[in-house]
Design an enzyme around this catalytic site. Structure first.
Site, short mmCIF file in Angstrom:
data_model
loop_
_atom_site.label_atom_id
_atom_site.label_comp_id
_atom_site.label_asym_id
_atom_site.label_seq_id
_atom_site.Cartn_x
_atom_site.Cartn_y
_atom_site.Cartn_z
N GLU A 1 0.84 -1.20 0.00
CA GLU A 1 0.00 0.00 0.00
C GLU A 1 0.87 1.26 0.00
O GLU A 1 0.83 2.07 0.93
CB GLU A 1 -0.96 0.01 1.19
CG GLU A 1 -2.07 -1.00 1.06
CD GLU A 1 -3.19 -0.82 2.07
OE1 GLU A 1 -2.98 -0.12 3.08
OE2 GLU A 1 -4.27 -1.39 1.86
N GLU B 1 -6.46 -7.44 -0.73
CA GLU B 1 -6.94 -7.44 0.66
C GLU B 1 -8.39 -7.00 0.69
O GLU B 1 -8.77 -6.05 0.00
CB GLU B 1 -6.18 -6.41 1.51
CG GLU B 1 -4.73 -6.67 1.75
CD GLU B 1 -4.12 -5.55 2.60
OE1 GLU B 1 -4.87 -4.85 3.31
OE2 GLU B 1 -2.91 -5.36 2.51
C1 GLA Z 1 -4.01 -2.29 5.00
C2 GLA Z 1 -2.66 -2.96 5.06
C3 GLA Z 1 -2.67 -4.23 5.85
C4 GLA Z 1 -3.53 -4.09 7.07
C5 GLA Z 1 -4.91 -3.69 6.65
C6 GLA Z 1 -5.89 -3.62 7.78
O1 GLA Z 1 -4.78 -2.66 3.97
O2 GLA Z 1 -2.13 -3.20 3.79
O3 GLA Z 1 -1.35 -4.52 6.21
O4 GLA Z 1 -2.99 -3.13 7.91
O5 GLA Z 1 -4.83 -2.41 6.10
O6 GLA Z 1 -7.15 -3.21 7.33
#
Ligand code: GLA
Length: 696
Positions: free
Chosen positions: A161, A318
């Site tokens: 991210e 995710e």
């Molecule tokens: C982000 C991060 C993950 C985790 C999620 C929790 O998407 O990439 O590592 O912290 O948030 O929602």
């Protein structure tokens, strides 16, 4: 077209047959070795095919500057491979270890107020730090060389991210890099001075060295400086992505590379339309917003992600099985939402359905964040739902690789307009670019008409209707493109605060909406933003909020679709439409909301001969998407309501739910396999009489 399925789409490591990938972030470094065996056994039970490993493992892989400890990761990779689970291997650069920040505190980001972002959380690194880059690339090289030939390796996951916590860095490194970026953009200081309008407030620069990021200032910082800093900050992280990617490509030229985008909610600092071409496949993270608008927001995000991927399969890296841990109140998913949300992404082209994370943490900031395997363990309702989802995804294997079928309506989405329209010192601070775009998306959903949410650079010819909400920044080339689109028979609809500025955030003079004035055939003399909560009535029975315009000049051929009946501009035009040959240019001068947009939408859709492809009973109650592969197509119907929806009248074989009834369950999703309609882009989806067969 290359039809080989990407590595991450192989159903298991030992087969090349494609299927939908299923899995999660897997963080074995948080657990003792014995737990890993339980993990892989449970992964197999759930049908997991791929996991992302090592995302936050830098400190475990390189415990000191000169020590490398890969043995545990070797073990994890071998174990996963032995169990038929592929690995999306992280470059592990997301969170620098304490030894690095202790030795080099100069890599730590600095806020707009000059505060250091200290270690203790994650992503505490400056995107432009040469020191951080050097250490990060050394780690990437070490990991890539170690696992280049490992049979579990299916893809590279660059960082994590990018920009989640560190996109706006105001440090001296950032200042230095910003100047370099500006030199490349403007070449000469006088050009920068012109572009930034520095004659205003005595801001004229006489040396590049005087230029700074827009740090905390005594009054509104220069708007073009702010806009360029947003462009620069997106580019700086893109450069980091490229640096890792280029190194990976030299070591493992055949392994596809991605990084997880955050196309969701108000996250807007990364111009993903500009980033999408940098990765081998697009990956996205998405977290459902609780509340009534959440599902539409999810679908909008998934739709845009699919268009960033240009219709090709993408990877949902995710999402959550239940609650997150980072909202003020973290509610679990309601019954049916786990399956629905996963399939809603598949509906828009996701071929991998992954979660954060596999096993719910026992310690750390995310211990209350849901996972595939919850604290309650295997004997839990949540884990059973995860296993069900795995089975459903296996039943959807024929969908893997199918491309999204284009819609007939495009919603133009433009990051620069998003940034510029929400800057400070504007007519209102209440304007939200994405909310207006979402309103149009919801209005189209309610009409039962499919739409594509497309980056503004997308060719428009195939779309009979283009909606461009708050298209605030209109460089001359974009104005010309829209004029040509309308002249060739396209139907364009745009809204308040569109066409106002050029790429330097300078007003296009002569009355609003500047660059779109001639095309729309009107002139606005004054903006009339409304106080929070205030509304005005229109004579088509709708109600406007947020904004009104004093429309003074109307071209002879511009018609009025609706007038204001209350407020300062009562009696004046509120919605106008200028026919141009077979096309038209429509302007909506206030915020109408999804229901209020229906009258103007219906007029536009009728003029463009665009109709819903759904039976009447399902219109407005389901999101309809189509994925197509050769002679087959897959209709996805996502129930937008908490009520059953009648979907009778759609021909095809029900893949999900198997032997499904003609009624879609509350929060349910149906996937129907049908013979492909090759009538092509721009044609309505024909509704055929029902003949439902079980898919077997
Ligand atoms: C982000 C991060 C993950 C985790 C999620 C929790 O998407 O990439 O590592 O912290 O948030 O929602």
């Amino acid at each position: 077209m290359d039809t080989t399925p990407p590595r991450w789409l192989r159903r298991t490591a030992s087969t090349s047959a494609p299927g939908l990938a299923f899995g999660a972030d897997y963080n074995p470094e948080q657990w003792p070795r014995a737990t890993w065996d339980e993990d892989v056994a449970a992964m197999r039970a759930a049908g997991v095919t791929i996991v992302s490993v090592g995302i936050f493992a830098w400190a475990r892989l390189q415990p000191t500057a000169d020590t490398w400890t890969f043995e545990w990761l070797d073990d994890v990779m071998d174990l996963l491979h032995a169990n038929g689970i592929a690995v999306d291997l992280a470059t592990a650069t997301a969170s620098p270890p304490p030894w690095l920040t202790a030795a080099h505190p100069e890599i730590l980001p600095v806020t707009v107020r000059g505060e250091t972002m200290w270690p203790g959380g994650r992503q505490h690194w400056r995107p432009t730090s040469p020191v951080f880059r050097r250490y990060a690339l050394a780690l990437v090289a070490a990991i890539a060389n170690r696992y280049a030939g490992h049979p579990a390796l299916a893809a590279w996951h660059v960082s994590n991210e990018l920009g989640c916590h560190n996109v706006y860095d105001y440090s001296d490194d950032a200042a230095h890099a910003f100047r370099g970026w500006l030199r490349q953009r403007y070449h000469r200081l006088d050009r920068l001075n012109d572009a930034w309008g520095t004659s205003f407030w005595s801001q004229r620069y006489s040396d590049w060295a005087e230029i700074l990021p827009p740090r905390l200032a005594a009054a509104h910082p220069n708007p073009t400086q702010q806009l360029d800093f947003k462009r620069f900050s997106s580019d700086a992280l893109k450069e980091h992505l490229r640096a890792e990617r280029d190194l990976l490509r030299t070591i493992t030229p055949d392994v596809p590379i991605t990084t997880n985008f955050m196309v969701m909610g108000e996250t807007n600092a990364m111009d993903y339309a500009d980033w999408a071409g940098e990765v081998d496949f697009v990956a996205n993270d998405h977290y459902l917003e609780p509340g009534p608008g959440g599902l539409s927001e999810l679908l909008f995000s998934a739709n845009l992600t699919g268009m960033l991927a240009q219709g090709r399969p993408w990877f949902l890296m995710e999402h959550a099985t239940g609650a997150v841990n980072w909202r003020p109140v973290n509610v679990p998913k309601r019954d049916g939402e786990l399956l629905r949300d996963a399939l809603a992404h598949v509906a828009h082209g996701a071929d991998a359905v992954c979660f954060f994370q596999w096993r719910q943490s026992a310690a750390g900031a995310e211990k209350y964040h849901s996972a595939m395997l919850p604290h309650a363990g295997l004997d839990s309702d949540l884990f059973r739902r995860v296993v069900d989802l795995g089975a459903t995804l296996r039943a959807l294997a024929p969908v893997a690789g199918a491309r999204r079928r284009p819609a007939e309506v495009a919603i133009l989405f433009d990051w620069v307009s998003w940034w510029a329209s929400e800057q400070d010192s504007h007519p209102t601070s209440l304007l939200r670019y994405r909310s207006e775009a979402l309103d149009w998306y919801r209005a189209l959903q309610r009409a039962g008409v499919r739409a594509d949410v497309v980056p503004s650079s997308t060719p428009l010819d195939g779309y009979p209707v283009v909606v461009a909400p708050i298209l605030h920044v209109v460089p001359a080339a974009l104005t010309d493109r829209l004029a040509r689109y309308v002249a060739s028979g396209g139907h364009l609809v745009t809204t308040y605060f569109s066409g106002i500025v050029d790429e330097n955030d300078h007003i296009i003079p002569g009355g609003y909406p500047g660059g779109l004035r001639a095309l729309l055939g009107l002139r606005v003399d004054e903006f009339g933003p409304l106080p929070d909560g205030a509304t005005v009535a229109l004579d088509n029975g709708t109600e406007g909020s947020l904004w009104t315009d004093r429309i003074d000049g109307l071209a002879d051929d511009t018609g009025i679709l609706a007038r204001y009946t209350t407020g300062e501009y009562a009696g004046r035009a509120a919605i106008t439409r200028r026919p141009v040959g077979r096309g038209s240019a429509t302007y909506v001068s206030t915020r109408l909301g999804p229901d209020g947009l229906r009258p103007v939408l219906d007029i536009t859709l009728a003029a463009a001969d665009v109709h819903s492809g759904l039976p009447a009973a399902a219109r407005g109650r389901v999101e309809h998407t189509v994925r197509q592969a050769g002679d087959e197509e897959f209709w996805f119907l996502v129930n937008l309501t908490d009520e059953p929806v009648d979907i009778d009248g759609i021909d095809g074989a029900m893949l999900v739910p198997p032997h499904g009834p003609a009624v879609l369950a509350p929060r349910g999703v149906a996937v129907i396999q049908r013979a492909a309609d090759h009538s092509g882009h721009g044609k309505p989806d024909p509704v055929r009489p029902v003949s439902r067969q079980a898919s077997g």
